[in-house]
Design a protein around this motif. Structure first.
Motif, mmCIF file in Angstrom:
data_model
loop_
_atom_site.group_PDB
_atom_site.id
_atom_site.type_symbol
_atom_site.label_atom_id
_atom_site.label_comp_id
_atom_site.label_asym_id
_atom_site.label_seq_id
_atom_site.Cartn_x
_atom_site.Cartn_y
_atom_site.Cartn_z
ATOM 1 N N LYS A 170 0.830 -1.207 0.000
ATOM 2 C CA LYS A 170 0.000 0.000 0.000
ATOM 3 C C LYS A 170 0.868 1.263 0.000
ATOM 4 O O LYS A 170 0.529 2.254 -0.670
ATOM 5 N N ALA A 171 1.975 1.245 0.741
ATOM 6 C CA ALA A 171 2.839 2.432 0.810
ATOM 7 C C ALA A 171 3.357 2.800 -0.579
ATOM 8 O O ALA A 171 3.453 3.984 -0.923
ATOM 9 N N LEU A 172 3.664 1.789 -1.386
ATOM 10 C CA LEU A 172 4.100 2.087 -2.751
ATOM 11 C C LEU A 172 2.897 2.413 -3.635
ATOM 12 O O LEU A 172 2.949 3.326 -4.468
ATOM 13 N N ALA A 173 1.783 1.695 -3.444
ATOM 14 C CA ALA A 173 0.607 1.864 -4.313
ATOM 15 C C ALA A 173 0.057 3.282 -4.265
ATOM 16 O O ALA A 173 -0.335 3.838 -5.294
ATOM 17 N N VAL A 174 0.032 3.897 -3.083
ATOM 18 C CA VAL A 174 -0.564 5.234 -2.985
ATOM 19 C C VAL A 174 0.283 6.267 -3.728
ATOM 20 O O VAL A 174 -0.238 7.244 -4.263
ATOM 21 N N ASN A 175 1.599 6.036 -3.767
ATOM 22 C CA ASN A 175 2.477 6.919 -4.551
ATOM 23 C C ASN A 175 2.306 6.671 -6.050
ATOM 24 O O ASN A 175 2.245 7.615 -6.841
ATOM 25 N N LEU A 176 2.238 5.398 -6.431
ATOM 26 C CA LEU A 176 2.026 5.078 -7.848
ATOM 27 C C LEU A 176 0.704 5.664 -8.339
ATOM 28 O O LEU A 176 0.587 6.081 -9.492
ATOM 29 N N SER A 177 -0.289 5.712 -7.451
ATOM 30 C CA SER A 177 -1.586 6.269 -7.826
ATOM 31 C C SER A 177 -1.471 7.752 -8.175
ATOM 32 O O SER A 177 -2.143 8.245 -9.094
ATOM 33 N N ASP A 178 -0.613 8.471 -7.467
ATOM 34 C CA ASP A 178 -0.398 9.888 -7.802
ATOM 35 C C ASP A 178 0.264 10.034 -9.173
ATOM 36 O O ASP A 178 -0.054 10.956 -9.922
ATOM 37 N N LEU A 179 1.174 9.134 -9.502
ATOM 38 C CA LEU A 179 1.757 9.182 -10.852
ATOM 39 C C LEU A 179 0.688 8.848 -11.894
ATOM 40 O O LEU A 179 0.626 9.467 -12.960
ATOM 41 N N ALA A 180 -0.162 7.857 -11.588
ATOM 42 C CA ALA A 180 -1.243 7.492 -12.514
ATOM 43 C C ALA A 180 -2.139 8.690 -12.788
ATOM 44 O O ALA A 180 -2.573 8.924 -13.921
ATOM 45 N N ALA A 181 -2.403 9.477 -11.737
ATOM 46 C CA ALA A 181 -3.285 10.641 -11.874
ATOM 47 C C ALA A 181 -2.669 11.731 -12.738
ATOM 48 O O ALA A 181 -3.372 12.629 -13.207
ATOM 49 N N MET A 182 -1.357 11.676 -12.951
ATOM 50 C CA MET A 182 -0.676 12.637 -13.823
ATOM 51 C C MET A 182 -0.439 12.048 -15.213
ATOM 52 O O MET A 182 0.123 12.715 -16.081
ATOM 53 N N GLN A 214 -3.934 2.952 -10.796
ATOM 54 C CA GLN A 214 -4.484 2.899 -12.162
ATOM 55 C C GLN A 214 -3.487 3.459 -13.180
ATOM 56 O O GLN A 214 -3.791 4.386 -13.947
ATOM 57 N N LEU A 215 -2.288 2.881 -13.198
ATOM 58 C CA LEU A 215 -1.231 3.376 -14.085
ATOM 59 C C LEU A 215 -1.577 3.191 -15.553
ATOM 60 O O LEU A 215 -1.350 4.079 -16.376
ATOM 61 N N ALA A 216 -2.117 2.019 -15.900
ATOM 62 C CA ALA A 216 -2.430 1.764 -17.314
ATOM 63 C C ALA A 216 -3.523 2.716 -17.783
ATOM 64 O O ALA A 216 -3.460 3.254 -18.897
ATOM 65 N N LEU A 217 -4.508 2.941 -16.924
ATOM 66 C CA LEU A 217 -5.593 3.861 -17.300
ATOM 67 C C LEU A 217 -5.068 5.293 -17.433
ATOM 68 O O LEU A 217 -5.391 5.990 -18.400
ATOM 69 N N GLY A 218 -4.265 5.731 -16.467
ATOM 70 C CA GLY A 218 -3.723 7.092 -16.529
ATOM 71 C C GLY A 218 -2.919 7.311 -17.807
ATOM 72 O O GLY A 218 -3.068 8.339 -18.488
ATOM 73 N N ALA A 219 -2.093 6.328 -18.154
ATOM 74 C CA ALA A 219 -1.285 6.448 -19.375
ATOM 75 C C ALA A 219 -2.182 6.457 -20.605
ATOM 76 O O ALA A 219 -1.954 7.223 -21.553
ATOM 77 N N ALA A 220 -3.226 5.617 -20.606
ATOM 78 C CA ALA A 220 -4.135 5.557 -21.756
ATOM 79 C C ALA A 220 -4.893 6.872 -21.922
ATOM 80 O O ALA A 220 -5.056 7.371 -23.041
ATOM 81 N N LEU A 221 -5.350 7.433 -20.808
ATOM 82 C CA LEU A 221 -6.082 8.708 -20.876
ATOM 83 C C LEU A 221 -5.177 9.817 -21.401
ATOM 84 O O LEU A 221 -5.563 10.602 -22.277
ATOM 85 N N ALA A 222 -3.959 9.884 -20.858
ATOM 86 C CA ALA A 222 -3.021 10.915 -21.302
ATOM 87 C C ALA A 222 -2.740 10.761 -22.786
ATOM 88 O O ALA A 222 -2.723 11.740 -23.540
ATOM 89 N N GLY A 223 -2.544 9.508 -23.229
ATOM 90 C CA GLY A 223 -2.243 9.250 -24.630
ATOM 91 C C GLY A 223 -3.396 9.607 -25.549
ATOM 92 O O GLY A 223 -3.193 10.017 -26.699
#
Ligand SMILES: [Mg+2]
Length: 330
Positions: free
Chosen positions: A70-82, A202-211
Protein backbone atom coordinates in the motif's frame (compact mmCIF):
# COMPACT_ATOMS: atom_id res chain seq x y z
CA UNK A 1 3.79 16.84 -0.70
CA UNK A 2 0.34 15.45 -1.28
CA UNK A 3 -2.23 18.24 -1.25
CA UNK A 4 -5.27 15.97 -1.11
CA UNK A 5 -5.66 14.96 2.51
CA UNK A 6 -8.63 16.74 3.98
CA UNK A 7 -9.29 20.28 5.04
CA UNK A 8 -6.89 20.57 8.00
CA UNK A 9 -3.90 19.29 6.09
CA UNK A 10 -4.87 21.32 3.03
CA UNK A 11 -4.74 24.57 5.03
CA UNK A 12 -1.40 23.63 6.55
CA UNK A 13 0.08 22.80 3.13
CA UNK A 14 -0.91 26.28 1.91
CA UNK A 15 0.74 27.92 4.92
CA UNK A 16 3.92 25.89 4.42
CA UNK A 17 4.00 26.50 0.68
CA UNK A 18 3.77 30.26 1.32
CA UNK A 19 7.20 30.09 3.00
CA UNK A 20 8.93 28.80 -0.14
CA UNK A 21 10.23 30.69 -3.16
CA UNK A 22 7.79 30.49 -6.09
CA UNK A 23 8.87 28.10 -8.83
CA UNK A 24 10.35 29.57 -11.99
CA UNK A 25 9.27 26.57 -14.05
CA UNK A 26 7.45 23.27 -13.71
CA UNK A 27 4.66 22.24 -11.35
CA UNK A 28 5.00 22.35 -7.58
CA UNK A 29 2.56 21.92 -4.71
CA UNK A 30 -1.08 21.70 -5.80
CA UNK A 31 -1.30 18.78 -8.21
CA UNK A 32 -1.04 15.06 -7.53
CA UNK A 33 2.69 15.23 -8.16
CA UNK A 34 5.40 17.78 -8.91
CA UNK A 35 6.82 17.90 -12.45
CA UNK A 36 9.73 19.55 -14.23
CA UNK A 37 11.68 19.26 -17.47
CA UNK A 38 15.37 18.40 -16.98
CA UNK A 39 15.77 18.86 -20.73
CA UNK A 40 13.41 19.66 -23.62
CA UNK A 41 11.12 16.72 -24.44
CA UNK A 42 11.41 15.10 -21.01
CA UNK A 43 9.20 15.58 -17.98
CA UNK A 44 10.12 14.21 -14.56
CA UNK A 45 7.19 13.63 -12.18
CA UNK A 46 7.75 13.19 -8.43
CA UNK A 47 5.58 12.48 -5.41
CA UNK A 48 5.91 11.30 -1.83
CA UNK A 49 3.50 9.92 0.75
CA UNK A 50 3.93 8.92 4.38
CA UNK A 51 1.97 6.31 6.34
CA UNK A 52 1.97 6.52 10.15
CA UNK A 53 0.88 3.72 12.47
CA UNK A 54 -2.25 4.69 14.40
CA UNK A 55 -3.19 7.34 11.83
CA UNK A 56 -3.12 5.56 8.46
CA UNK A 57 -2.92 1.92 9.52
CA UNK A 58 -3.02 -0.41 12.48
CA UNK A 59 -0.78 -3.45 12.68
CA UNK A 60 -3.68 -5.44 14.20
CA UNK A 61 -5.57 -4.96 10.94
CA UNK A 62 -2.92 -5.23 8.25
CA UNK A 63 0.01 -7.50 7.51
CA UNK A 64 3.39 -5.81 7.10
CA UNK A 65 3.50 -7.19 3.55
CA UNK A 66 0.21 -5.53 2.63
CA UNK A 67 1.39 -2.32 4.28
CA UNK A 68 4.47 -2.29 2.07
CA UNK A 69 2.32 -2.84 -1.01
CA UNK A 70 0.00 0.00 0.00
CA UNK A 71 2.84 2.43 0.81
CA UNK A 72 4.10 2.09 -2.75
CA UNK A 73 0.61 1.86 -4.31
CA UNK A 74 -0.56 5.23 -2.98
CA UNK A 75 2.48 6.92 -4.55
CA UNK A 76 2.03 5.08 -7.85
CA UNK A 77 -1.59 6.27 -7.83
CA UNK A 78 -0.40 9.89 -7.80
CA UNK A 79 1.76 9.18 -10.85
CA UNK A 80 -1.24 7.49 -12.51
CA UNK A 81 -3.28 10.64 -11.87
CA UNK A 82 -0.68 12.64 -13.82
CA UNK A 83 -0.50 10.13 -16.69
CA UNK A 84 3.10 9.35 -15.70
CA UNK A 85 5.14 6.13 -15.75
CA UNK A 86 6.96 4.83 -12.67
CA UNK A 87 10.33 5.06 -12.18
CA UNK A 88 12.46 4.87 -9.11
CA UNK A 89 11.55 4.96 -5.45
CA UNK A 90 13.26 5.83 -2.16
CA UNK A 91 11.80 4.11 0.91
CA UNK A 92 12.33 5.45 4.44
CA UNK A 93 11.10 3.65 7.54
CA UNK A 94 11.15 4.48 11.25
CA UNK A 95 11.06 1.29 13.34
CA UNK A 96 10.89 0.28 16.96
CA UNK A 97 13.82 -1.85 18.12
CA UNK A 98 12.86 -5.48 17.39
CA UNK A 99 10.89 -4.78 14.21
CA UNK A 100 13.52 -6.08 11.77
CA UNK A 101 11.36 -9.06 10.69
CA UNK A 102 8.44 -6.74 10.15
CA UNK A 103 10.66 -4.50 8.00
CA UNK A 104 11.59 -7.47 5.82
CA UNK A 105 7.93 -8.36 5.30
CA UNK A 106 7.16 -4.74 4.51
CA UNK A 107 9.90 -4.77 1.86
CA UNK A 108 8.47 -8.01 0.43
CA UNK A 109 5.19 -6.17 -0.19
CA UNK A 110 6.98 -3.19 -1.71
CA UNK A 111 9.07 -5.49 -3.91
CA UNK A 112 5.99 -7.40 -5.10
CA UNK A 113 4.20 -4.30 -6.41
CA UNK A 114 7.49 -2.80 -7.65
CA UNK A 115 8.06 -5.89 -9.80
CA UNK A 116 4.54 -5.77 -11.27
CA UNK A 117 4.72 -2.07 -12.10
CA UNK A 118 8.33 -1.75 -13.23
CA UNK A 119 9.31 0.42 -10.27
CA UNK A 120 12.88 0.18 -8.95
CA UNK A 121 13.64 0.85 -5.29
CA UNK A 122 17.03 2.54 -5.27
CA UNK A 123 17.56 3.70 -1.70
CA UNK A 124 16.07 5.32 1.38
CA UNK A 125 16.71 5.50 5.09
CA UNK A 126 16.07 3.22 8.06
CA UNK A 127 15.99 4.74 11.55
CA UNK A 128 14.93 3.73 15.06
CA UNK A 129 12.03 5.47 16.71
CA UNK A 130 10.48 5.33 20.18
CA UNK A 131 7.11 5.96 18.56
CA UNK A 132 4.81 4.49 15.96
CA UNK A 133 5.98 2.80 12.76
CA UNK A 134 6.40 5.27 9.89
CA UNK A 135 6.79 4.37 6.22
CA UNK A 136 7.59 7.02 3.64
CA UNK A 137 7.94 6.41 -0.08
CA UNK A 138 9.29 9.03 -2.49
CA UNK A 139 8.71 8.14 -6.12
CA UNK A 140 10.01 9.66 -9.33
CA UNK A 141 8.63 8.83 -12.77
CA UNK A 142 8.36 10.36 -16.21
CA UNK A 143 5.62 11.66 -18.46
CA UNK A 144 5.28 13.02 -21.98
CA UNK A 145 5.52 16.82 -21.54
CA UNK A 146 2.72 17.34 -24.07
CA UNK A 147 0.44 14.77 -22.45
CA UNK A 148 0.26 15.49 -18.75
CA UNK A 149 -2.94 15.03 -16.71
CA UNK A 150 -3.65 18.00 -14.43
CA UNK A 151 -6.28 18.92 -11.89
CA UNK A 152 -6.80 22.20 -13.72
CA UNK A 153 -7.67 20.75 -17.14
CA UNK A 154 -11.50 20.55 -16.89
CA UNK A 155 -13.53 22.70 -19.31
CA UNK A 156 -17.27 23.46 -19.59
CA UNK A 157 -19.03 20.71 -21.55
CA UNK A 158 -16.66 17.95 -20.40
CA UNK A 159 -18.17 14.77 -19.00
CA UNK A 160 -17.04 13.64 -15.53
CA UNK A 161 -15.91 10.01 -15.34
CA UNK A 162 -14.81 7.71 -12.55
CA UNK A 163 -13.03 4.38 -13.02
CA UNK A 164 -13.93 1.10 -11.32
CA UNK A 165 -16.17 1.16 -8.27
CA UNK A 166 -15.97 3.55 -5.33
CA UNK A 167 -16.40 3.07 -1.59
CA UNK A 168 -14.93 -0.44 -1.31
CA UNK A 169 -11.80 0.53 0.60
CA UNK A 170 -13.66 2.75 3.06
CA UNK A 171 -16.23 -0.02 3.52
CA UNK A 172 -13.40 -2.45 4.31
CA UNK A 173 -12.05 -0.01 6.88
CA UNK A 174 -15.55 0.45 8.34
CA UNK A 175 -15.82 -3.32 8.81
CA UNK A 176 -12.45 -3.40 10.59
CA UNK A 177 -13.45 -0.50 12.86
CA UNK A 178 -16.78 -2.17 13.70
CA UNK A 179 -14.88 -5.40 14.46
CA UNK A 180 -17.85 -7.76 14.05
CA UNK A 181 -16.14 -11.08 13.34
CA UNK A 182 -19.30 -12.61 11.84
CA UNK A 183 -19.49 -9.80 9.27
CA UNK A 184 -15.74 -9.91 8.63
CA UNK A 185 -16.09 -13.62 7.83
CA UNK A 186 -18.75 -13.02 5.17
CA UNK A 187 -17.58 -13.61 1.57
CA UNK A 188 -18.58 -10.05 0.64
CA UNK A 189 -15.98 -8.75 3.11
CA UNK A 190 -13.08 -10.29 1.17
CA UNK A 191 -12.97 -7.83 -1.76
CA UNK A 192 -13.64 -4.89 0.58
CA UNK A 193 -10.69 -5.76 2.81
CA UNK A 194 -8.54 -6.40 -0.26
CA UNK A 195 -9.46 -2.97 -1.64
CA UNK A 196 -8.41 -1.43 1.65
CA UNK A 197 -5.16 -3.34 2.13
CA UNK A 198 -3.99 -3.75 -1.47
CA UNK A 199 -5.21 -0.84 -3.59
CA UNK A 200 -4.39 -1.11 -7.28
CA UNK A 201 -2.85 2.04 -8.82
CA UNK A 202 -4.48 2.90 -12.16
CA UNK A 203 -1.23 3.38 -14.09
CA UNK A 204 -2.43 1.76 -17.31
CA UNK A 205 -5.59 3.86 -17.30
CA UNK A 206 -3.72 7.09 -16.53
CA UNK A 207 -1.29 6.45 -19.37
CA UNK A 208 -4.13 5.56 -21.76
CA UNK A 209 -6.08 8.71 -20.88
CA UNK A 210 -3.02 10.92 -21.30
CA UNK A 211 -2.24 9.25 -24.63
CA UNK A 212 -5.81 9.74 -25.85
CA UNK A 213 -5.61 13.48 -25.20
CA UNK A 214 -7.40 13.74 -21.84
CA UNK A 215 -6.00 16.65 -19.79
CA UNK A 216 -7.76 16.53 -16.41
CA UNK A 217 -7.57 13.86 -13.73
CA UNK A 218 -7.10 13.25 -10.02
CA UNK A 219 -6.82 10.04 -8.03
CA UNK A 220 -9.38 9.28 -5.34
CA UNK A 221 -7.50 9.29 -2.07
CA UNK A 222 -10.08 11.22 -0.04
CA UNK A 223 -13.46 10.38 -1.58
CA UNK A 224 -15.34 11.48 -4.70
CA UNK A 225 -16.78 14.65 -3.12
CA UNK A 226 -13.45 16.09 -2.03
CA UNK A 227 -11.66 15.14 -5.28
CA UNK A 228 -14.43 16.71 -7.40
CA UNK A 229 -13.91 19.93 -5.43
CA UNK A 230 -10.16 19.79 -6.12
CA UNK A 231 -10.85 19.52 -9.88
CA UNK A 232 -13.45 22.30 -9.77
CA UNK A 233 -11.18 24.70 -7.87
CA UNK A 234 -8.06 23.99 -9.89
CA UNK A 235 -9.97 24.29 -13.19
CA UNK A 236 -12.18 27.24 -12.22
CA UNK A 237 -15.36 25.42 -13.23
CA UNK A 238 -18.69 24.25 -11.86
CA UNK A 239 -19.18 20.49 -11.80
CA UNK A 240 -22.49 18.66 -11.38
CA UNK A 241 -22.35 15.14 -9.93
CA UNK A 242 -25.29 12.75 -10.33
CA UNK A 243 -25.21 10.60 -7.19
CA UNK A 244 -27.50 7.99 -8.76
CA UNK A 245 -24.71 7.20 -11.23
CA UNK A 246 -21.97 6.53 -8.68
CA UNK A 247 -20.59 3.02 -9.32
CA UNK A 248 -20.92 1.80 -5.73
CA UNK A 249 -19.19 -1.36 -4.60
CA UNK A 250 -21.84 -4.12 -4.67
CA UNK A 251 -20.27 -5.80 -1.64
CA UNK A 252 -20.35 -2.52 0.31
CA UNK A 253 -24.06 -2.15 -0.50
CA UNK A 254 -24.67 -5.78 0.53
CA UNK A 255 -22.96 -5.46 3.92
CA UNK A 256 -23.58 -1.81 4.86
CA UNK A 257 -26.65 -0.75 2.89
CA UNK A 258 -26.81 1.63 -0.06
CA UNK A 259 -26.97 4.89 1.95
CA UNK A 260 -23.81 4.09 3.95
CA UNK A 261 -22.05 2.70 0.86
CA UNK A 262 -22.77 5.94 -0.97
CA UNK A 263 -21.56 8.07 1.93
CA UNK A 264 -18.32 6.08 2.06
CA UNK A 265 -17.84 6.48 -1.71
CA UNK A 266 -18.28 10.26 -1.40
CA UNK A 267 -16.24 10.93 1.73
CA UNK A 268 -14.41 7.74 2.73
CA UNK A 269 -11.61 7.65 0.19
CA UNK A 270 -8.61 5.41 -0.49
CA UNK A 271 -10.21 3.96 -3.62
CA UNK A 272 -7.27 5.10 -5.76
CA UNK A 273 -9.52 5.10 -8.80
CA UNK A 274 -9.23 8.02 -11.23
CA UNK A 275 -11.75 10.87 -11.45
CA UNK A 276 -11.34 12.71 -14.76
CA UNK A 277 -13.10 14.84 -17.34
CA UNK A 278 -13.37 14.25 -21.08
CA UNK A 279 -14.63 16.57 -23.82
CA UNK A 280 -17.43 14.83 -25.75
CA UNK A 281 -15.43 15.07 -28.98
CA UNK A 282 -12.75 12.90 -27.36
CA UNK A 283 -15.01 10.06 -26.16
CA UNK A 284 -14.30 7.71 -29.08
CA UNK A 285 -10.53 8.17 -28.69
CA UNK A 286 -10.76 7.43 -24.98
CA UNK A 287 -12.85 4.31 -25.57
CA UNK A 288 -10.38 3.05 -28.18
CA UNK A 289 -7.42 3.61 -25.84
CA UNK A 290 -8.87 1.96 -22.72
CA UNK A 291 -6.93 -0.92 -21.18
CA UNK A 292 -8.86 -4.20 -20.95
CA UNK A 293 -11.00 -4.76 -17.83
CA UNK A 294 -11.30 -1.06 -17.01
CA UNK A 295 -14.83 -0.03 -16.19
CA UNK A 296 -15.75 3.64 -16.56
CA UNK A 297 -18.87 5.45 -15.39
CA UNK A 298 -20.08 8.91 -16.37
CA UNK A 299 -21.14 10.50 -13.08
CA UNK A 300 -21.57 14.12 -14.05
CA UNK A 301 -20.64 17.06 -16.21
CA UNK A 302 -18.69 20.30 -16.16
CA UNK A 303 -21.46 22.83 -16.61
CA UNK A 304 -19.78 26.24 -16.63
CA UNK A 305 -16.67 28.31 -15.97
CA UNK A 306 -16.76 29.56 -12.39
CA UNK A 307 -14.05 31.42 -10.53
CA UNK A 308 -13.10 29.57 -7.36
CA UNK A 309 -14.89 26.43 -8.55
CA UNK A 310 -18.09 24.77 -7.34
CA UNK A 311 -19.51 21.26 -7.14
CA UNK A 312 -23.26 20.57 -7.07
CA UNK A 313 -24.60 17.14 -6.18
CA UNK A 314 -27.93 15.80 -7.43
CA UNK A 315 -30.05 12.87 -6.32
CA UNK A 316 -33.08 11.87 -8.39
CA UNK A 317 -32.70 15.18 -10.22
CA UNK A 318 -32.84 17.33 -7.07
CA UNK A 319 -29.87 19.16 -5.50
CA UNK A 320 -28.53 17.66 -2.29
CA UNK A 321 -25.92 18.91 0.20
CA UNK A 322 -22.79 16.80 0.56
CA UNK A 323 -20.05 17.81 3.00
CA UNK A 324 -16.82 18.31 1.10
CA UNK A 325 -14.43 17.02 3.73
CA UNK A 326 -12.91 13.65 3.07
CA UNK A 327 -10.56 11.74 5.26
CA UNK A 328 -8.74 14.15 7.59
CA UNK A 329 -5.22 12.99 8.41
CA UNK A 330 -4.76 15.27 11.41
MG1 LIG B 1 -3.46 12.26 -5.27
Amino acid sequence: MNASRGVGEFDLIERLAARLEPLESGLGIGDDAAAWSPEPGRLVVATTDMLVEGIHFRLEWTTARDLGWKALAVNLSDLAAMGARPGRALVSIALLPGQADLAEQLYDGIAELARITGTRVVGGDTVRTPGPLVVNVALVGEADPERLLRRGGARPGDLLFVSGTVGASAAGLALLVAGDSAVLARPEAVPLLAAHHRPWPQLALGAALAGAGVRCAIDISDGVASEAWHLARASGVEIEVDLDRLPLSGEAVALLGSARARQLALTGGEDYQLLFTVPEAMLAAVEAALPPDVRLSVIGRVTAAREGGAVRFFEAGAPIDIPEAGYVAF
